[in-house]
Design an enzyme around this catalytic site. Structure first.
Site, PDB file in Angstrom:
ATOM      1  CE  LYS A 134      -4.283  -1.016   0.180  1.00 52.97           C
ATOM      2  NZ  LYS A 134      -5.133  -0.444  -0.804  1.00 52.97           N
ATOM      3  CG  ASP A 162      -4.178  -0.274  -4.010  1.00 50.31           C
ATOM      4  OD1 ASP A 162      -4.463   0.895  -4.684  1.00 50.31           O
ATOM      5  OD2 ASP A 162      -4.978  -0.947  -3.915  1.00 50.31           O
ATOM      6  CD  GLU A 191      -4.545  -2.715  -6.966  1.00 45.45           C
ATOM      7  OE1 GLU A 191      -5.521  -2.068  -6.233  1.00 45.45           O
ATOM      8  OE2 GLU A 191      -3.995  -3.791  -6.596  1.00 45.45           O
ATOM      9  CG  ASP A 214      -9.320  -1.647  -7.330  1.00 43.35           C
ATOM     10  OD1 ASP A 214     -10.352  -2.079  -7.579  1.00 43.35           O
ATOM     11  OD2 ASP A 214      -8.601  -2.050  -6.143  1.00 43.35           O
ATOM     12  CE  LYS A 236     -10.575  -4.201  -3.762  1.00 45.29           C
ATOM     13  NZ  LYS A 236      -9.254  -4.001  -4.507  1.00 45.29           N
TER      14      LYS A 236
HETATM   15  O1  LIG Z   1      -5.740  -6.621  -3.696  1.00 44.83           O
HETATM   16  C1  LIG Z   1      -5.232  -7.174  -2.652  1.00 44.83           C
HETATM   17  O2  LIG Z   1      -4.255  -7.740  -2.632  1.00 44.83           O
HETATM   18  C2  LIG Z   1      -5.688  -7.224  -1.346  1.00 44.83           C
HETATM   19  C3  LIG Z   1      -6.885  -6.351  -1.014  1.00 44.83           C
HETATM   20  C4  LIG Z   1      -6.807  -4.679  -1.127  1.00 44.83           C
HETATM   21  O3  LIG Z   1      -5.787  -4.433  -1.333  1.00 44.83           O
HETATM   22  C5  LIG Z   1      -7.937  -3.980  -0.938  1.00 44.83           C
HETATM   23  C6  LIG Z   1      -9.070  -4.367  -0.420  1.00 44.83           C
HETATM   24  C7  LIG Z   1     -10.116  -3.760  -0.106  1.00 44.83           C
HETATM   25  C8  LIG Z   1      -9.959  -2.459   0.040  1.00 44.83           C
HETATM   26  C9  LIG Z   1      -8.657  -1.588  -0.461  1.00 44.83           C
HETATM   27  O4  LIG Z   1      -8.203  -1.388   0.951  1.00 44.83           O
HETATM   28  C10 LIG Z   1      -7.611  -2.575  -1.023  1.00 44.83           C
HETATM   29  C11 LIG Z   1      -7.730  -2.162  -2.584  1.00 44.83           C
HETATM   30  O5  LIG Z   1      -7.887  -0.920  -2.868  1.00 44.83           O
HETATM   31  O6  LIG Z   1      -7.361  -2.833  -3.448  1.00 44.83           O
HETATM   32 MG   LIG Z   2      -6.872  -1.315  -5.217  1.00 45.00          MG
END
Ligand SMILES: O=C(O)CCC(=O)C1=CC=C[C@@H](O)[C@@H]1C(=O)O
Ligand SMILES: [Mg+2]
Length: 321
Positions: A134, A162, A191, A214, A236
């Protein structure tokens, strides 16, 4: 003969899970079980605060309405709220034996803080080393240094980053400045680096760093198209809708040669293990983004292999239908 059960769950989260500036103290959602003759199908409906457009009470109402129709017999169209359509379509797919059992549990380890912990986790990772970090939570310069350090410390590492659209063009540039140009190709993608899609495209053009969409996938005006610099899309399913819609999006991205990463919306181990099966089925060549179970204090109904967390059964939850 059909029957249906619906439970509501609350799972305490580890301290310090922050989503879009909100602290997520517990994860709430619904577990559904459909039974028809000898066949059983499970699903999880858990809208993610700050990310889903629906909240849990609405999702619950829609799920309950759908269950009554389904119990009356026949095929019933799936409801419109994405989390509800996703959970119910998983339950139906299990019931009909349409969701293969084989799963991809090789999730890319997620690092939200300490890079040293990630280096230790990577040492134990067999095969291709891919991790997700992150960025955008602290100073862009610090992010740049952390990424550079990781790429230097682990020579066969590919990093996914991300930023959740947090950078201005200037901050994105500050980040890039600290990443050795020789290492940039080992950033598999970032991302959504910038606040707008155009700024993210510009960042990729200027720095040569690949990007992935994303948040964009859930916007009205998004269309799947081949764009230079865009190498992947992150799907997702809880935020997307039915399994059929997920399949259509995966196929659209694959036709363009883009990688598809099936990613968690912080589901319980029930939803997460289904996502691992969906990933093995629809995106067999990509490591999914599912390393979020350790943010929780318990598992639910199904175990994620190797997780030390205790596991609650649905029967221990509050039954609402
Ligand atoms: O994508 C991944 O490896 C794990 C999930 C993840 O990073 C996320 C899940 C849900 C919300 C966010 O904080 C984040 C994302 O933005 O992708
Ligand atoms: Mg993301």
């Amino acid at each position: 003969m059909r029957s249906a059960a619906l439970w509501r769950f609350q799972i305490p989260m580890e301290a310090g899970v922050v989503l879009r500036d909100q602290r997520l103290k517990q994860r709430e959602g619904l577990v559904v079980r459909l039974t028809q003759g000898d066949a059983i199908g499970w699903g999880e409906i858990s809208p993610l605060p700050g990310f889903s457009r629906e909240a849990l009470p609405e999702a619950q109402e829609q799920a309950q309405g759908w269950l009554e129709h389904w119990l009356a017999g026949g095929d019933v169209a799936l409801p419109g709220l994405p989390s509800v359509a996703f959970g119910l379509s998983c339950a139906l797919a299990e019931l009909k034996g349409e969701l293969p059992q084989a799963a991809n549990y090789r999730a890319a380890p997620l690092c939200t803080g300490d890079p040293d912990e990630l280096i230790i986790a990577l040492a134990d990772m067999p095969g291709e080393k891919v991790a997700k970090v992150k960025v955008g939570l602290y100073e862009a310069v610090r992010d740049g240094m952390v990424v550079n350090l990781l790429l230097e410390a682990v020579p066969d590492l590919q990093l996914r980053l991300d930023a959740n659209r947090s950078w201005t063009p200037l901050k994105a540039q500050q980040f890039a400045k600290y990443v050795n140009p020789a290492h940039r190709s080992r950033i598999e993608f970032i991302e959504e680096p910038c606040k707008t899609r155009d700024q993210s495209r510009e960042f990729s053009r200027e720095t040569g760093i690949a990007i992935a969409w994303d948040e964009s996938l859930r916007e009205e005006d998004f269309i799947f198209s081949a764009e230079s610099g865009v190498v992947a899309v992150v799907i997702k399913p809880t935020l997307t809708g039915s399994l059929e819609r997920v399949r259509q999006q995966v196929a659209a991205a694959h036709r363009l040669g883009q990688k598809v990463v099936i990613s968690s919306s912080i589901e319980s181990s029930l939803g997460l293990t289904q996502l691992a099966r969906i990933a093995a089925w629809l995106t067999p060549d990509a490591i999914p983004g599912l390393d979020t179970l350790s943010l929780m204090q318990t598992q639910l109904e199904r175990r994620w292999p190797g997780s030390p967390l205790p596991c609650l059964n649905a029967e221990q939850l509050e039954r609402i239908r």
